[in-house]
Design a protein around this motif. Sequence first.
Motif, short mmCIF file in Angstrom:
data_model
loop_
_atom_site.label_atom_id
_atom_site.label_comp_id
_atom_site.label_asym_id
_atom_site.label_seq_id
_atom_site.Cartn_x
_atom_site.Cartn_y
_atom_site.Cartn_z
N LEU A 17 11.22 16.57 29.10
CA LEU A 17 12.51 16.83 29.75
C LEU A 17 13.67 16.40 28.87
N ARG A 18 13.51 15.30 28.16
CA ARG A 18 14.58 14.86 27.26
C ARG A 18 14.79 15.86 26.13
N VAL A 19 13.69 16.44 25.63
CA VAL A 19 13.82 17.47 24.60
C VAL A 19 14.56 18.68 25.15
N PHE A 20 14.13 19.15 26.31
CA PHE A 20 14.78 20.33 26.89
C PHE A 20 16.25 20.05 27.21
N GLY A 21 16.55 18.80 27.58
CA GLY A 21 17.93 18.44 27.87
C GLY A 21 18.85 18.60 26.68
N GLU A 22 18.29 18.47 25.47
CA GLU A 22 19.09 18.66 24.27
C GLU A 22 19.52 20.11 24.09
N ARG B 194 22.01 25.98 26.25
CA ARG B 194 21.46 27.27 25.82
C ARG B 194 20.41 27.82 26.77
N LEU B 195 20.14 27.11 27.88
CA LEU B 195 19.03 27.50 28.74
C LEU B 195 19.34 28.69 29.64
N HIS C 158 17.68 32.41 29.64
CA HIS C 158 16.41 32.39 28.91
C HIS C 158 15.29 31.95 29.85
N HIS C 159 14.09 32.45 29.55
CA HIS C 159 12.93 32.00 30.32
C HIS C 159 12.29 30.83 29.60
N LEU C 160 12.55 29.64 30.10
CA LEU C 160 11.92 28.44 29.57
C LEU C 160 11.41 27.64 30.76
N GLU C 161 10.13 27.28 30.72
CA GLU C 161 9.50 26.67 31.87
C GLU C 161 8.70 25.43 31.46
N LEU C 162 8.72 24.42 32.32
CA LEU C 162 7.88 23.24 32.18
C LEU C 162 6.90 23.21 33.34
N VAL C 163 5.60 23.13 33.03
CA VAL C 163 4.57 22.99 34.05
C VAL C 163 3.91 21.62 33.85
N VAL C 164 3.92 20.80 34.88
CA VAL C 164 3.31 19.48 34.82
C VAL C 164 2.01 19.52 35.61
N VAL C 165 0.91 19.21 34.95
CA VAL C 165 -0.42 19.31 35.56
C VAL C 165 -0.92 17.92 35.94
N GLY C 166 -1.33 17.78 37.19
CA GLY C 166 -2.00 16.56 37.62
C GLY C 166 -1.11 15.40 37.98
N ALA D 173 19.71 22.01 34.18
CA ALA D 173 19.93 23.30 34.83
C ALA D 173 19.49 24.42 33.90
N GLY D 174 18.82 25.41 34.46
CA GLY D 174 18.34 26.54 33.67
C GLY D 174 16.90 26.43 33.25
N LEU D 175 16.29 25.25 33.44
CA LEU D 175 14.88 25.06 33.12
C LEU D 175 14.04 25.21 34.39
N SER D 176 13.07 26.10 34.37
CA SER D 176 12.15 26.24 35.49
C SER D 176 11.11 25.13 35.41
N VAL D 177 10.85 24.47 36.52
CA VAL D 177 9.91 23.35 36.55
C VAL D 177 8.99 23.50 37.75
N ARG D 178 7.69 23.28 37.54
CA ARG D 178 6.74 23.30 38.65
C ARG D 178 5.55 22.40 38.32
N ALA D 179 4.83 22.02 39.37
CA ALA D 179 3.61 21.24 39.23
C ALA D 179 2.41 22.12 39.46
N ALA D 180 1.27 21.75 38.89
CA ALA D 180 0.04 22.52 39.05
C ALA D 180 -1.15 21.58 39.00
N ASP D 181 -2.27 22.05 39.53
CA ASP D 181 -3.50 21.25 39.53
C ASP D 181 -4.46 21.63 38.41
N ASP D 182 -4.43 22.90 37.99
CA ASP D 182 -5.38 23.40 36.99
C ASP D 182 -4.62 24.20 35.94
N PRO D 183 -4.63 23.77 34.68
CA PRO D 183 -3.87 24.49 33.65
C PRO D 183 -4.42 25.87 33.33
N ARG D 184 -5.65 26.15 33.75
CA ARG D 184 -6.27 27.44 33.42
C ARG D 184 -5.85 28.56 34.36
#
Length: 260
Positions: A43-48, A52-53, A56-64, A73-84
């Motif tokens: 998140l700190r990287v994307f915040g930099e 520019r977001l 653009h389609h830029l997404e962070l998926v956090v697994v587990g 703002a502009g970054l899509s974020v979601r949680a998931a259980d299985d990366p596959r």
Amino acid sequence: MAGHAAVERDVLVRYLDAWTAKALRSQRGGTYVECGGFAADALRVFGEFSDRLDGHHLELVVVGSAVPEGAPAGLSVRAADDPRDLGITGPVLTHLDGPEAWPLVDAMARGKGHEVVVTAPAGDHHVEHGCAVELVAEDGEARLLVFVTADEKHLVTFKSELWAVDEFAGIRYRDPRDAEGILVDISLTPQLLPLRRALLAELGRRGSCTVAQLQHFTLLETIYRPEDAVGALTSAVTAGEVTRDPEKGRLTPRTVVGLP
């Protein structure tokens, strides 16, 4: 373990920064999948890039685990259980952590523009496309850092970041393919003895070849950068271990080298 984690974090953050910059220059965008403990760092990287977001389609998926607060703002974020099973299209960079990462590597690296960084205890592994380096502490404890990619330009970028990290106390690199297991300090100008031996062995197999061919070998088969091959070969020429054609001048990609 603290030293290992610091180096892993620094390499990952540096490469994610370069990867994000490229994703934002592309219409395809990109998705970063975090399966370890570096979501807050991501998140700190994307915040930099917050200015520019938009658009653009830029997404962070956090697994587990839960998604940390502070997404720009502009970054899509979601949680998931299985990366596959994420239904992702376009470029994907995935970070997998721990021994349970290995069964997931092939699935997450499959597809154009799909890349994986693995941080795990040292042990058996096989990297078909990419780079593996052991991070070794003063007490001998080793962790494995692996980057899997089919894009050689991205491999060049990863290796540049690998050697550019801050030198953390007690952590050195070791090439798993180095039979002598020499430990190398983290530095922009690293010790090249393991590379020199690897290049001499490769010349023994090839007979003779161009410097460019050995630079390509260095990229794919060692922990070193292509430009490091020139330094290793230059010292080998000076020591009389390698012949060169032409005999004078600086080594260039077109210079032909061989064994005496």
